[in-house]
Design a protein around this motif. Structure first.
Motif, PDB file in Angstrom:
ATOM      1  N   VAL A 108      -4.697  10.384  77.115  1.00 32.96           N
ATOM      2  CA  VAL A 108      -3.381  10.568  76.493  1.00 32.96           C
ATOM      3  C   VAL A 108      -2.279  10.390  77.538  1.00 32.96           C
ATOM      4  O   VAL A 108      -1.252   9.753  77.263  1.00 32.96           O
ATOM      5  CB  VAL A 108      -3.304  11.941  75.786  1.00 32.96           C
ATOM      6  CG1 VAL A 108      -1.879  12.329  75.447  1.00 32.96           C
ATOM      7  CG2 VAL A 108      -4.159  11.926  74.520  1.00 32.96           C
ATOM      8  N   ASP A 109      -2.479  10.907  78.748  1.00 33.52           N
ATOM      9  CA  ASP A 109      -1.499  10.694  79.823  1.00 33.52           C
ATOM     10  C   ASP A 109      -1.370   9.209  80.149  1.00 33.52           C
ATOM     11  O   ASP A 109      -0.267   8.709  80.373  1.00 33.52           O
ATOM     12  CB  ASP A 109      -1.900  11.466  81.086  1.00 33.52           C
ATOM     13  CG  ASP A 109      -1.568  12.943  81.004  1.00 33.52           C
ATOM     14  OD1 ASP A 109      -0.763  13.343  80.143  1.00 33.52           O
ATOM     15  OD2 ASP A 109      -2.129  13.708  81.823  1.00 33.52           O
ATOM     16  N   GLN A 110      -2.490   8.504  80.188  1.00 32.26           N
ATOM     17  CA  GLN A 110      -2.453   7.059  80.461  1.00 32.26           C
ATOM     18  C   GLN A 110      -1.661   6.317  79.381  1.00 32.26           C
ATOM     19  O   GLN A 110      -0.852   5.437  79.684  1.00 32.26           O
ATOM     20  CB  GLN A 110      -3.874   6.485  80.528  1.00 32.26           C
ATOM     21  CG  GLN A 110      -4.700   6.930  81.711  1.00 32.26           C
ATOM     22  CD  GLN A 110      -6.152   6.454  81.592  1.00 32.26           C
ATOM     23  OE1 GLN A 110      -6.444   5.474  80.908  1.00 32.26           O
ATOM     24  NE2 GLN A 110      -7.045   7.143  82.271  1.00 32.26           N
ATOM     25  N   ILE A 111      -1.899   6.688  78.136  1.00 31.92           N
ATOM     26  CA  ILE A 111      -1.197   6.045  77.013  1.00 31.92           C
ATOM     27  C   ILE A 111       0.300   6.347  77.080  1.00 31.92           C
ATOM     28  O   ILE A 111       1.133   5.457  76.917  1.00 31.92           O
ATOM     29  CB  ILE A 111      -1.795   6.495  75.662  1.00 31.92           C
ATOM     30  CG1 ILE A 111      -3.242   6.013  75.540  1.00 31.92           C
ATOM     31  CG2 ILE A 111      -0.937   6.017  74.493  1.00 31.92           C
ATOM     32  CD1 ILE A 111      -4.024   6.668  74.413  1.00 31.92           C
ATOM     33  N   PHE A 112       0.634   7.603  77.321  1.00 35.57           N
ATOM     34  CA  PHE A 112       2.043   8.006  77.434  1.00 35.57           C
ATOM     35  C   PHE A 112       2.739   7.228  78.551  1.00 35.57           C
ATOM     36  O   PHE A 112       3.822   6.676  78.354  1.00 35.57           O
ATOM     37  CB  PHE A 112       2.129   9.522  77.681  1.00 35.57           C
ATOM     38  CG  PHE A 112       3.540  10.051  77.719  1.00 35.57           C
ATOM     39  CD1 PHE A 112       4.191  10.404  76.553  1.00 35.57           C
ATOM     40  CD2 PHE A 112       4.207  10.197  78.921  1.00 35.57           C
ATOM     41  CE1 PHE A 112       5.493  10.892  76.583  1.00 35.57           C
ATOM     42  CE2 PHE A 112       5.498  10.691  78.963  1.00 35.57           C
ATOM     43  CZ  PHE A 112       6.147  11.033  77.788  1.00 35.57           C
ATOM     44  N   ASN A 113       2.097   7.173  79.715  1.00 34.36           N
ATOM     45  CA  ASN A 113       2.692   6.465  80.855  1.00 34.36           C
ATOM     46  C   ASN A 113       2.837   4.973  80.583  1.00 34.36           C
ATOM     47  O   ASN A 113       3.844   4.371  80.953  1.00 34.36           O
ATOM     48  CB  ASN A 113       1.868   6.692  82.126  1.00 34.36           C
ATOM     49  CG  ASN A 113       1.977   8.114  82.637  1.00 34.36           C
ATOM     50  OD1 ASN A 113       2.940   8.815  82.352  1.00 34.36           O
ATOM     51  ND2 ASN A 113       0.989   8.545  83.381  1.00 34.36           N
ATOM     52  N   ALA A 114       1.847   4.373  79.934  1.00 34.14           N
ATOM     53  CA  ALA A 114       1.906   2.938  79.646  1.00 34.14           C
ATOM     54  C   ALA A 114       2.962   2.606  78.594  1.00 34.14           C
ATOM     55  O   ALA A 114       3.525   1.511  78.609  1.00 34.14           O
ATOM     56  CB  ALA A 114       0.539   2.444  79.181  1.00 34.14           C
ATOM     57  N   SER A 115       3.239   3.525  77.693  1.00 34.85           N
ATOM     58  CA  SER A 115       4.148   3.225  76.580  1.00 34.85           C
ATOM     59  C   SER A 115       5.585   3.634  76.846  1.00 34.85           C
ATOM     60  O   SER A 115       6.481   2.798  76.713  1.00 34.85           O
ATOM     61  CB  SER A 115       3.635   3.867  75.295  1.00 34.85           C
ATOM     62  OG  SER A 115       3.538   5.271  75.451  1.00 34.85           O
TER      63      SER A 115
END
Length: 171
Positions: free
Chosen positions: A160-167
């Protein structure tokens, strides 16, 4: 008298310039233009992994919604949000990671993969369609059922952190 006025004007000019040069930081990590981007849609992520663990999809869906509620001012809507997320859990498996001197597995690696399609209706240059994954290890002497919930939550938090950072964090 003129010197004091000139000094005061000079000091005021320096202070104004210094204040303008101070960088601005956002402690939530998001870089969202709230003037144009106001809503968010997160479609429920289903579990399509070959190996299934029942609570995983609902844990993931809760976590991805929670991060956006906690770290942005976006309003979640059921459809047609300015930012749109959809996808599925595509992988959940375990493999032997290490072998002990007696030839038996000593560590097991648990891996989770989530495929995400992200659409930014305000800036399509930021759209993506990709997978994110995380791994955790546990000792083979432990039963998976004893550590599964904690390890899955850790992997979900990382993904979820990876997705948040990427988006929205643009990292």
């Amino acid at each position: 008298m003129k010197r004091r006025i000139a000094s005061a004007v000079c000091l005021l000019t320096v202070l104004v310039l210094a204040v303008q040069c101070i960088p601005s930081y956002k402690f939530n990590g998001a870089s969202i233009d709230y003037n144009t981007t106001k809503t968010l849609t997160i479609e429920p992520f289903s579990n399509r992994a070959a190996y299934q663990w029942g609570p995983m999809a609902s844990m993931f869906n809760n976590s991805i919604s929670d991060i956006f509620v906690r770290q942005t001012k976006l309003r979640q809507v059921k459809r047609d949000g300015d930012l749109q997320f959809s996808g599925e859990i595509t992988g959940y498996d375990q493999t032997n990671k290490a072998v002990s001197s007696d030839g038996y597995s000593s560590m097991v690696q648990l891996r989770m993969t989530v495929h995400v399609k992200y659409v930014n209706t305000k800036n399509h240059n930021e759209d993506f369609d990709k997978s994110f994954s995380a791994t955790r290890e546990y000792e083979s002497g432990q039963q998976l059922s004893a550590v599964q919930e904690e390890l899955v939550q850790q992997m979900i938090d990382e993904i979820v952190d990876q997705i948040f950072n990427a988006s929205v964090a643009n990292w």
